[in-house]
Each structure stands twice: as C-alpha cells, then as structure tokens.
Design a protein around this motif. Structure first.
Motif, PDB file in Angstrom:
ATOM      1  N   ALA A  53       0.874  -1.185   0.000  1.00 32.92           N
ATOM      2  CA  ALA A  53       0.000   0.000   0.000  1.00 32.92           C
ATOM      3  C   ALA A  53       0.906   1.229   0.000  1.00 32.92           C
ATOM      4  CB  ALA A  53      -0.881  -0.010   1.240  1.00 32.92           C
ATOM      5  N   ASP A  54       0.391   2.347  -0.453  1.00 33.83           N
ATOM      6  CA  ASP A  54       1.218   3.548  -0.435  1.00 33.83           C
ATOM      7  C   ASP A  54       0.358   4.795  -0.648  1.00 33.83           C
ATOM      8  OD1 ASP A  54       3.612   4.961  -0.233  1.00 33.83           O
ATOM      9  OD2 ASP A  54       3.847   5.072  -2.399  1.00 33.83           O
ATOM     10  N   THR A 132      -7.560   5.922  -6.174  1.00 32.66           N
ATOM     11  CA  THR A 132      -7.772   7.357  -6.350  1.00 32.66           C
ATOM     12  C   THR A 132      -7.233   8.121  -5.145  1.00 32.66           C
ATOM     13  OG1 THR A 132     -10.004   7.136  -5.460  1.00 32.66           O
ATOM     14  CG2 THR A 132      -9.769   7.034  -7.854  1.00 32.66           C
ATOM     15  N   GLY A 133      -6.753   7.370  -4.145  1.00 29.37           N
ATOM     16  CA  GLY A 133      -5.967   7.987  -3.092  1.00 29.37           C
ATOM     17  C   GLY A 133      -6.675   8.209  -1.778  1.00 29.37           C
ATOM     18  N   ALA A 134      -6.013   7.764  -0.694  1.00 25.93           N
ATOM     19  CA  ALA A 134      -6.506   8.007   0.664  1.00 25.93           C
ATOM     20  C   ALA A 134      -6.006   9.372   1.148  1.00 25.93           C
ATOM     21  CB  ALA A 134      -6.012   6.901   1.582  1.00 25.93           C
ATOM     22  N   HIS A 151     -14.718  13.189  -4.890  1.00 29.31           N
ATOM     23  CA  HIS A 151     -14.615  11.720  -4.967  1.00 29.31           C
ATOM     24  C   HIS A 151     -14.886  11.174  -6.367  1.00 29.31           C
ATOM     25  CE1 HIS A 151     -16.321   7.609  -4.500  1.00 29.31           C
ATOM     26  NE2 HIS A 151     -15.407   7.484  -3.561  1.00 29.31           N
ATOM     27  N   ARG A 154     -12.433  12.142  -8.972  1.00 33.62           N
ATOM     28  CA  ARG A 154     -11.182  11.367  -8.874  1.00 33.62           C
ATOM     29  C   ARG A 154     -11.295  10.065  -9.668  1.00 33.62           C
ATOM     30  NH1 ARG A 154     -11.314  12.593  -3.275  1.00 33.62           N
ATOM     31  NH2 ARG A 154     -11.325  10.419  -2.633  1.00 33.62           N
ATOM     32  N   TYR A 155     -12.473   9.448  -9.621  1.00 34.18           N
ATOM     33  CA  TYR A 155     -12.642   8.212 -10.413  1.00 34.18           C
ATOM     34  C   TYR A 155     -12.697   8.517 -11.909  1.00 34.18           C
ATOM     35  CZ  TYR A 155     -12.879   4.727  -6.748  1.00 34.18           C
ATOM     36  OH  TYR A 155     -12.536   3.862  -5.747  1.00 34.18           O
ATOM     37  N   SER A 227     -16.429   1.759  -3.272  1.00 32.54           N
ATOM     38  CA  SER A 227     -17.651   2.565  -3.407  1.00 32.54           C
ATOM     39  C   SER A 227     -18.329   2.143  -4.714  1.00 32.54           C
ATOM     40  CB  SER A 227     -17.283   4.048  -3.491  1.00 32.54           C
ATOM     41  OG  SER A 227     -16.435   4.258  -4.611  1.00 32.54           O
ATOM     42  N   MET A 341     -13.681  11.885   0.904  1.00 30.47           N
ATOM     43  CA  MET A 341     -12.348  11.304   1.147  1.00 30.47           C
ATOM     44  C   MET A 341     -12.303   9.859   0.663  1.00 30.47           C
ATOM     45  SD  MET A 341     -10.401  13.404   3.200  1.00 30.47           S
ATOM     46  CE  MET A 341      -9.579  12.411   4.431  1.00 30.47           C
ATOM     47  N   GLN A 343     -15.353   6.274   0.392  1.00 27.50           N
ATOM     48  CA  GLN A 343     -16.646   5.798   0.898  1.00 27.50           C
ATOM     49  C   GLN A 343     -16.598   4.374   1.437  1.00 27.50           C
ATOM     50  OE1 GLN A 343     -19.200   6.633  -2.457  1.00 27.50           O
ATOM     51  NE2 GLN A 343     -18.844   8.824  -2.254  1.00 27.50           N
ATOM     52  N   SER A 344     -15.568   3.607   1.019  1.00 28.70           N
ATOM     53  CA  SER A 344     -15.523   2.189   1.425  1.00 28.70           C
ATOM     54  C   SER A 344     -15.588   2.041   2.943  1.00 28.70           C
ATOM     55  CB  SER A 344     -14.245   1.522   0.927  1.00 28.70           C
ATOM     56  OG  SER A 344     -14.123   1.662  -0.457  1.00 28.70           O
TER      57      SER A 344
HETATM   58  C1  LIG Z   1      -8.933  -2.197   0.570  1.00 25.80           C
HETATM   59  C2  LIG Z   1      -8.476  -0.797   0.281  1.00 25.80           C
HETATM   60  C3  LIG Z   1      -7.116  -0.527   0.140  1.00 25.80           C
HETATM   61  C4  LIG Z   1      -6.675   0.765  -0.158  1.00 25.80           C
HETATM   62  N1  LIG Z   1      -5.333   1.037  -0.291  1.00 25.80           N
HETATM   63  C5  LIG Z   1      -4.936   2.306  -0.551  1.00 25.80           C
HETATM   64  C6  LIG Z   1      -3.561   2.651  -0.645  1.00 25.80           C
HETATM   65  O1  LIG Z   1      -2.673   1.824  -0.497  1.00 25.80           O
HETATM   66  N2  LIG Z   1      -3.240   3.939  -0.923  1.00 25.80           N
HETATM   67  C7  LIG Z   1      -4.189   4.911  -1.092  1.00 25.80           C
HETATM   68  O2  LIG Z   1      -3.838   6.061  -1.352  1.00 25.80           O
HETATM   69  N3  LIG Z   1      -5.481   4.607  -0.976  1.00 25.80           N
HETATM   70  C8  LIG Z   1      -5.859   3.348  -0.714  1.00 25.80           C
HETATM   71  N4  LIG Z   1      -7.182   3.059  -0.593  1.00 25.80           N
HETATM   72  C9  LIG Z   1      -8.103   4.172  -0.536  1.00 25.80           C
HETATM   73  C10 LIG Z   1      -8.699   4.512  -1.815  1.00 25.80           C
HETATM   74  O3  LIG Z   1      -7.798   5.206  -2.608  1.00 25.80           O
HETATM   75  C11 LIG Z   1      -9.829   5.402  -1.386  1.00 25.80           C
HETATM   76  O4  LIG Z   1     -10.756   4.599  -0.723  1.00 25.80           O
HETATM   77  C12 LIG Z   1     -10.377   6.139  -2.526  1.00 25.80           C
HETATM   78  O5  LIG Z   1     -10.934   7.316  -2.099  1.00 25.80           O
HETATM   79  C13 LIG Z   1     -11.381   5.292  -3.257  1.00 25.80           C
HETATM   80  O6  LIG Z   1     -12.651   5.648  -2.823  1.00 25.80           O
HETATM   81  P1  LIG Z   1     -13.768   4.618  -2.385  1.00 25.80           P
HETATM   82  O7  LIG Z   1     -13.217   3.851  -1.245  1.00 25.80           O
HETATM   83  O8  LIG Z   1     -14.849   5.569  -2.012  1.00 25.80           O
HETATM   84  O9  LIG Z   1     -14.065   3.781  -3.591  1.00 25.80           O
HETATM   85  C14 LIG Z   1      -7.620   1.779  -0.299  1.00 25.80           C
HETATM   86  C15 LIG Z   1      -8.998   1.507  -0.158  1.00 25.80           C
HETATM   87  C16 LIG Z   1      -9.431   0.243   0.118  1.00 25.80           C
HETATM   88  C17 LIG Z   1     -10.890  -0.002   0.268  1.00 25.80           C
END
Ligand SMILES: Cc1cc2nc3c(=O)[nH]c(=O)nc-3n(C[C@H](O)[C@H](O)[C@H](O)COP(=O)(O)O)c2cc1C
Length: 466
Positions: A53-54, A132-134, A151, A154-155, A227, A341, A343-344
């Motif tokens: 992850a990063d 799409t980034g945390a 959000h 970003r997708y 999401s 930020m 939604q998951s």
């Molecule tokens: C299982 C999982 C692993 C993820 N790993 C990373 C990661 O390594 N780096 C990162 O920047 N975001 C990571 N994310 C975050 C996604 O980039 C973030 O959730 C993004 O906003 C996607 O949006 P969503 O979760 O609403 O689909 C991860 C999300 C999930 C659910």
C-alpha cells in the motif's frame, strides 16, 4: 487459492498499533535487508505476490496532523515502496510485486514509464494497485492544490489516466518494433512505432512512449476502493480487486456486484480475481493463537481507531455523539469532506437495510480492526477451515494477509498454514506454480493483458510494414 501479503514500507500496517511490540520487526522497514527477508520467505512458501500500500497523505483532524498519529506512527511516515522493488526482484525469482499508486498525482506518461521500467527489471512480475488515493485532504494541500478533488471526479480522472497508460504500454510499440540487430546497426524499426495522441478532459499527450515493450507490457491491474464508482471502475479495468470485507455477507455482496458488472461489460466474471484482506493469527495450538491475538488487542485504543478512521474518511468519531447512529451523527455534523475522502470505510458499516450502528459501536468495531479485513485466529487446521469457509461463502479467489506482528506472523503462516492448505489441495505444489509473469501466476493464459490493443484505431502513425 491465491495468496498475497499486504505491507507498507512504514512502521504500521492496517490502521492498528503493534510496531512497538517485541514480536514486531517493522521498525526495520527502512532497511532493504528487512524486505529481502520478507520477499524470500514468501517466495519459498509459494505466495503469489508481495503487495505494498502507499500514498503521500496522512491522517488529519481539523486540518492538522494529530499528535497521536505522530507518536504512534499511525499512517504517518514511510518510504516509497516502488524503489524497493528492483532490489527485491533481484533477490527472488518467481514472487510478484504489486505497488499502489494514485492516479491523482502524476501524469500518465510518468506513471506508465515507471511501471514499464519495473516490468523490465522484474522480468514481468509487477502489478499496479490503482487507487484514487486516501487522505486526499492532506495530499491536496501537500501538492499545493486549493481544494481536494471530489470523490467521483477522482474516479473520472482514474478512468482517463488508466486508459491513457494502457495506450502508451500497448499501442506505441508494435511487436517486433524493437530490433536490436547489432550487425545491421538497427535498434528499432520506425515503421512499427506509433504516436499516441490524446486530448482528454484531464490529460493531454502527443508523441511516443520511450520504454520498449516489457514482458507484460501492461502491469497486472489491481484496484482497491469499493464505493459504487470504485466497483464500476474495477469491473472495467481491474484484473484483480482488493476488497476489505467487514462480514462475509458484505464481502459476498461486493464480490457478486463486481463480477456482475464485469459480465455486463462482456468480461468473463471469473477472470476478475477478487482478494480479501485477512488478519490471521496462527499458532501450534488454538489457545496459543488466542494468547497471541490478545497481545495485539491489549495495545489498541479508541484514540488509535479514531485517528486512522479520520485519515480515511474525514470523520472525527470522537467529536460525534456516541449514542447516535453513525449516519444521523454525520448528517448533524454537516462536514463537506464526508464521503469525499473515500466511501468504502463508511459503507462497510451500512447494514443491508441501510441503517448504521451507533458511533460508539463503530469505534468498538474499529478498535483492533483499523482498515483490516477479516479476523482469523486458531491453530493451523482451524485457520484453514475459516479461510476455506470464507472462500465458499464469499466467492473470493484468495487473501491478502495483513500481519499484526511483521514479519513473524508471515513466518508462522508459511510454516503452519501453507502446508495445511497445500494438503487440502487449496495451493499448488511448489513445483507446479504457473509463471513466469505475475499475470500468468494469477491465472491468465499469457503474459499480456487480454484485449490490450483495443484502442488500435485511435493511434496515429504510418501503417506497419509486414
Ligand atoms: C482495501 C483498500 C485498500 C486501499 N489502499 C490504498 C492505498 O494503499 N493507498 C491509497 O492512497 N489509498 C488506498 N485506498 C483508498 C482509496 O484510494 C480510497 O478509498 C479512494 O478514495 C477510493 O474511494 P472509495 O473507497 O470511495 O471507492 C484503499 C482503499 C481500500 C478499500
């Protein structure tokens, strides 16, 4: 059953606290030898890949980095794992490597060039986890943006980014364009190179991709983020989806949804590999495994859980009424960041009838759980039983293991669980592993992305000479 290990080049994996325990060696994450040891261990046990992850961001509450994140090393500080990969590839022969990179920072040409280089240097053992980034609020500020990109936008950017990367990898160099004929003095055949022209909403490019074709051309495309938009993206692009399951029913719904969407797009739903995160604590006996798990749980606090959740969702749970359902408390808080930020990590608490638990229940659930998936504890037979059951109930293709004491937990899994899974026919014999590329390792018949050259008609350039 496909197996990968989930890691970060940082002190702490999975939004929990354990790096300071004597059983954890993750303080050595800045040393190449630490990672060489992990990679060689996984390769010897027959794992498919090591996943990193990063991200550039970190948790923030009220616009600032919380002291607890700094003191605890919680999703704060770490190295760029991409730069570890060549060293790890050199120390291994078959193990795949998957690196997470966000589509929100770099131009696709830069991204495509780095992954094509890694595909060469690993001999076709690289995968890209497209996110799409945390922690997008802190990422936006770090890169000097006025606001965080929304959000769904970003997708939209991710769609265009990956499409363009694929064209750079697949369409610029025809097979045979790289000649390398020393006697004739010809390096490459200009008739077999094609310009890539792209004028999109978010990116533009015009010209040639300068990295010659690598064994896989396109790295194996992973995706994480579940999401509604995330699943739509996965159905279209992902060869492998990293899902974080809260309950088996929740995971099963997401797996069925992703496969259904892939089928609707004309893809074979079974060809999308879905892997779910699992934190496995195993020991020789059931009691010893429970004691080991208790060591970890004793280190967890509400503060840790809240800081990590804030980084993933923009929600400060400690500022909400603990006795309100999460969705009602959020509506009252009126924050514009919520849902933007990611939604998951909000959806995972939504029950099938749409209701959410109380804020205090969410915090209790997050304590010791962080952003981790399933919790599996037991002796080798019990662990294998639980993993098999999860596969049956959810239809996942395998697991991403999220150790709490790394790499000691990896070693225990390799020593105790892998032989048991192999005995049950869930893992191939070490000599029967497919390869040599990561794509073949994950079940594809060849090294290349199926349908990779689908944009051929959009490529400019002279007609190739047979
Ligand atoms: C299982 C999982 C692993 C993820 N790993 C990373 C990661 O390594 N780096 C990162 O920047 N975001 C990571 N994310 C975050 C996604 O980039 C973030 O959730 C993004 O906003 C996607 O949006 P969503 O979760 O609403 O689909 C991860 C999300 C999930 C659910």
């Amino acid at each position: 059953m496909h197996l990968g290990v989930f890691e970060v080049a940082a002190p702490q994996v999975g939004g929990t606290l354990s790096w300071s325990h004597p059983w954890s060696d993750s303080v050595h994450h800045r040393e190449v030898e630490h990672w060489v040891g992990v990679a060689q261990l996984l390769e010897a046990a027959g794992f498919d890949f090591l996943f990193f992850a990063d991200g550039y961001g970190y948790p923030s509450v009220d616009g600032d980095l919380p002291d607890a994140a700094v003191r605890g090393g919680l999703n704060f500080s770490g190295l760029d794992p991409m730069l570890l990969v060549p060293a790890l590839a050199r120390a291994t022969e078959r193990l795949g490597f998957v690196v997470t990179a966000s589509t929100g920072v770099d131009h696709p040409v830069a991204m495509a060039r780095r992954f094509a280089t890694l595909d060469h240097l690993t001999g076709g053992r690289i995968g890209w986890n497209v996110v799409t980034g945390a922690s997008q609020d802190t990422v936006a500020a770090l890169f000097g943006h006025e606001t965080m990109t929304a959000h769904d936008t970003r997708y939209e950017i991710a769609e265009e980014h990956v499409e363009l990367c694929r064209r750079l990898w697949e369409d610029c160099w025809e097979d045979g364009a790289l000649v390398e004929d020393k006697a004739a003095g010809v390096f490459a055949d200009p008739r077999r190179l094609h310009r890539v022209e792209h004028r999109g909403t978010h990116f533009r490019t015009s010209g040639y991709f300068t990295v010659p074709p690598s064994p896989q051309r396109t790295p194996v495309l992973f995706q994480a983020g579940s999401s509604d938009r995330g699943r739509a993206f996965a159905a279209r692009h992902a060869e492998c989806v990293f899902l974080q399951g809260t309950t088996p029913a929740h995971a099963a719904r997401n797996v069925a949804d992703i496969r259904g969407r892939a089928a609707a797009l004309g893809r074979d739903p079974a060809s999308v590999r879905v892997l779910v995160g699992a934190t496995v604590t195993v020991a020789e006996t059931s009691a010893a495994a429970s004691e080991r798990r208790a060591e970890f749980e004793a280190m967890q606090t509400d503060e840790v859980a809240a800081v990590v959740y804030a980084g993933n969702t923009g929600i400060d749970l400690t500022a909400l009424d603990p006795d309100q359902p999460l969705d009602r408390a959020l509506a009252g808080a009126g924050s514009s960041r919520v849902g933007q930020m990611g939604q998951s990590n909000i959806d995972r608490f939504r029950r099938p009838d749409g209701t959410t638990p109380l804020v205090r229940e969410v915090l209790a659930e997050l304590r010791g759980r962080g952003t981790r998936g399933f919790t599996v504890v037991g002796d080798p037979g019990e662990v294998a039983d639980q993993l098999e059951e999860l596969v049956e109930v959810t239809d996942v293709d395998g697991f991403l293991l999220e150790a709490v004491f790394s790499p000691a937990d990896h070693r225990l899994f390799c020593d105790l669980v892998v032989p048991e899974l192999r005995r049950r026919g869930r893992l191939p014999a070490p000599g029967a592993l497919p390869g040599p590329t990561l794509r073949q390792r994950l079940g594809s018949p060849g090294p290349r992305l199926p349908g990779g050259r689908r944009d051929r008609d959009r490529v400019d350039g002279p007609a190739p000479v047979a």
